[in-house]
Design an enzyme around this catalytic site. Structure first.
Site, PDB file in Angstrom:
ATOM      1  CB  SER A 132      -0.874   0.014   1.257  1.00  0.00           C
ATOM      2  OG  SER A 132      -1.533   1.265   1.392  1.00  0.00           O
ATOM      3  CE1 TYR A 145      -4.020  -1.883   5.336  1.00  0.00           C
ATOM      4  CE2 TYR A 145      -3.367   0.326   4.662  1.00  0.00           C
ATOM      5  CZ  TYR A 145      -3.799  -0.962   4.337  1.00  0.00           C
ATOM      6  OH  TYR A 145      -4.004  -1.307   3.016  1.00  0.00           O
TER       7      TYR A 145
HETATM    8  N1  NAP Z   1      -8.720  -0.517  -1.164  1.00  0.00           N
HETATM    9  C1  NAP Z   1      -7.625   0.227  -1.086  1.00  0.00           C
HETATM   10  O1  NAP Z   1      -7.648   1.467  -1.179  1.00  0.00           O
HETATM   11  C2  NAP Z   1      -6.299  -0.424  -0.883  1.00  0.00           C
HETATM   12  C3  NAP Z   1      -5.152   0.349  -1.090  1.00  0.00           C
HETATM   13  C4  NAP Z   1      -3.906  -0.227  -0.916  1.00  0.00           C
HETATM   14  C5  NAP Z   1      -3.823  -1.560  -0.574  1.00  0.00           C
HETATM   15  N2  NAP Z   1      -4.930  -2.285  -0.360  1.00  0.00           N
HETATM   16  C6  NAP Z   1      -4.770  -3.704  -0.011  1.00  0.00           C
HETATM   17  O2  NAP Z   1      -5.401  -4.497  -0.974  1.00  0.00           O
HETATM   18  C7  NAP Z   1      -5.744  -5.755  -0.405  1.00  0.00           C
HETATM   19  C8  NAP Z   1      -7.187  -6.086  -0.757  1.00  0.00           C
HETATM   20  O3  NAP Z   1      -8.039  -5.120  -0.148  1.00  0.00           O
HETATM   21  P1  NAP Z   1      -9.370  -4.606  -0.838  1.00  0.00           P
HETATM   22  O4  NAP Z   1      -9.265  -3.149  -0.953  1.00  0.00           O
HETATM   23  O5  NAP Z   1      -9.685  -5.416  -2.052  1.00  0.00           O
HETATM   24  O6  NAP Z   1     -10.414  -4.892   0.344  1.00  0.00           O
HETATM   25  P2  NAP Z   1     -11.665  -5.863   0.460  1.00  0.00           P
HETATM   26  O7  NAP Z   1     -12.607  -5.650  -0.659  1.00  0.00           O
HETATM   27  O8  NAP Z   1     -12.147  -5.681   1.853  1.00  0.00           O
HETATM   28  O9  NAP Z   1     -11.027  -7.315   0.297  1.00  0.00           O
HETATM   29  C9  NAP Z   1     -10.234  -7.913   1.291  1.00  0.00           C
HETATM   30  C10 NAP Z   1     -10.103  -9.384   0.962  1.00  0.00           C
HETATM   31  O10 NAP Z   1      -9.244  -9.973   1.964  1.00  0.00           O
HETATM   32  C11 NAP Z   1      -9.888 -11.128   2.440  1.00  0.00           C
HETATM   33  N3  NAP Z   1      -9.543 -11.428   3.826  1.00  0.00           N
HETATM   34  C12 NAP Z   1      -9.546 -10.604   4.894  1.00  0.00           C
HETATM   35  N4  NAP Z   1      -9.251 -11.299   6.011  1.00  0.00           N
HETATM   36  C13 NAP Z   1      -9.071 -12.591   5.617  1.00  0.00           C
HETATM   37  C14 NAP Z   1      -8.782 -13.787   6.303  1.00  0.00           C
HETATM   38  N5  NAP Z   1      -8.595 -13.818   7.632  1.00  0.00           N
HETATM   39  N6  NAP Z   1      -8.679 -14.930   5.590  1.00  0.00           N
HETATM   40  C15 NAP Z   1      -8.872 -14.935   4.250  1.00  0.00           C
HETATM   41  N7  NAP Z   1      -9.128 -13.824   3.541  1.00  0.00           N
HETATM   42  C16 NAP Z   1      -9.247 -12.678   4.224  1.00  0.00           C
HETATM   43  C17 NAP Z   1     -11.380 -10.855   2.312  1.00  0.00           C
HETATM   44  O11 NAP Z   1     -12.070 -12.091   2.221  1.00  0.00           O
HETATM   45  P3  NAP Z   1     -13.057 -12.687   3.333  1.00  0.00           P
HETATM   46  O12 NAP Z   1     -13.597 -11.557   4.149  1.00  0.00           O
HETATM   47  O13 NAP Z   1     -14.066 -13.416   2.512  1.00  0.00           O
HETATM   48  O14 NAP Z   1     -12.210 -13.638   4.117  1.00  0.00           O
HETATM   49  C18 NAP Z   1     -11.430 -10.103   0.996  1.00  0.00           C
HETATM   50  O15 NAP Z   1     -11.509 -11.018  -0.076  1.00  0.00           O
HETATM   51  C19 NAP Z   1      -5.455  -5.626   1.095  1.00  0.00           C
HETATM   52  O16 NAP Z   1      -4.201  -6.214   1.369  1.00  0.00           O
HETATM   53  C20 NAP Z   1      -5.396  -4.120   1.310  1.00  0.00           C
HETATM   54  O17 NAP Z   1      -4.598  -3.785   2.409  1.00  0.00           O
HETATM   55  C21 NAP Z   1      -6.178  -1.768  -0.515  1.00  0.00           C
END
Ligand code: NAP
Length: 223
Positions: A132, A145
């Site tokens: 990130s 985070y």
């Molecule tokens: N959105 C942003 O602005 C942003 C920016 C930079 C980086 N990121 C990173 O991108 C990645 C994906 O985030 P996103 O934005 O796509 O958020 P999201 O839509 O909330 O997706 C998060 C995913 O992680 C999974 N997850 C969470 N805890 C888990 C666990 N204990 N076991 C298995 N799976 C788990 C969730 O699946 P389940 O709940 O079904 O388990 C979901 O599929 C993360 O690493 C986040 O830090 C996001």
């Protein structure tokens, strides 16, 4: 990497960036295994969802055993599963802190160690870690985070140096805000954001680069 006929594992496949990466990999011809707790909403002959909580080591072991039993190999691992919250330090419960570190960092280590031996034996493979911009600079409320994502950058750079001599590419992608369910629980609202499908296209295009090219790190922000 030639994605047609390759096998990929994506953690956090049920929503947001991980779901978009699964779809983009399927479009590029890969067979994809998605790991998440909630069901991943993809119906495709080359996709299989494996219900997995990545904070539970035994569930990770079971999932990777299933992938190897079914496909015999893993060419690409995308360590994407993650959670985030932004709050003052006094209001962060130690249980929440540990859950965040377990999800964002320790799961990355546990999944990576499952694929490295077979990638080394094959002399090729790629591991993409989702960091990130919060892994590049501190943000108010982001002690947990940012600590996890700075660690993801350190883990990735060290792993890249460790594995490049074995023909294995390690990339750390550091996105700015992407509009996903992440912000349902993050406690902040992005001013600008990218689309998860666009980010997934970028990531798949990096994976598809010739094996001799190692895109080790990329920061990408909304314009
Ligand atoms: N959105 C942003 O602005 C942003 C920016 C930079 C980086 N990121 C990173 O991108 C990645 C994906 O985030 P996103 O934005 O796509 O958020 P999201 O839509 O909330 O997706 C998060 C995913 O992680 C999974 N997850 C969470 N805890 C888990 C666990 N204990 N076991 C298995 N799976 C788990 C969730 O699946 P389940 O709940 O079904 O388990 C979901 O599929 C993360 O690493 C986040 O830090 C996001």
């Amino acid at each position: 990497m030639n994605l047609a006929d390759s096998t990929a594992v994506v953690t956090g496949s049920s929503s947001g960036i991980g779901l978009a990466i699964c779809r983009a990999l399927l479009d590029a011809g890969a067979s994809v295994f998605g790991l998440s707790r909630r069901e991943t909403p993809i119906a495709h002959e080359r996709f299989r969802w494996l219900k997995t909580d990545v904070t539970v080591e035994a569930e990770i072991d079971q999932a990777f055993e299933a992938v190897f039993a079914e496909s015999g190999r893993i060419d690409l691992l995308v360590n994407n599963a993650g959670i985030g919250f932004f709050r003052d330090i006094e209001s962060i419960d130690p249980v929440e802190w540990r859950r965040l570190i377990d999800t964002n960092l320790t799961a990355m280590f546990l999944c990576t160690r499952k694929v490295v031996p077979s990638m080394k034996a094959a002399g090729r493979g790629m591991i993409v870690n989702i960091g990130s911009v919060a892994g590049k600079r501190g943000i108010r409320g982001g002690t947990a985070y940012c600590a996890s994502k700075f660690a993801v950058n350190g883990f990735s750079e060290s792993l890249m140096e460790e594995l490049r001599g074995f023909g294995i590419r390690v990339s750390c992608i550091n996105p700015g805000s992407v509009m996903t369910e992440f912000f349902d629980h993050a406690g902040i609202e992005p001013k600008k954001h990218m689309q998860s499908d666009d980010l997934a296209q970028l990531i798949v295009s990096l994976v598809a680069l010739p094996d001799g090219m190692l895109p080790d790190e990329m920061t990408v922000r909304p314009l």
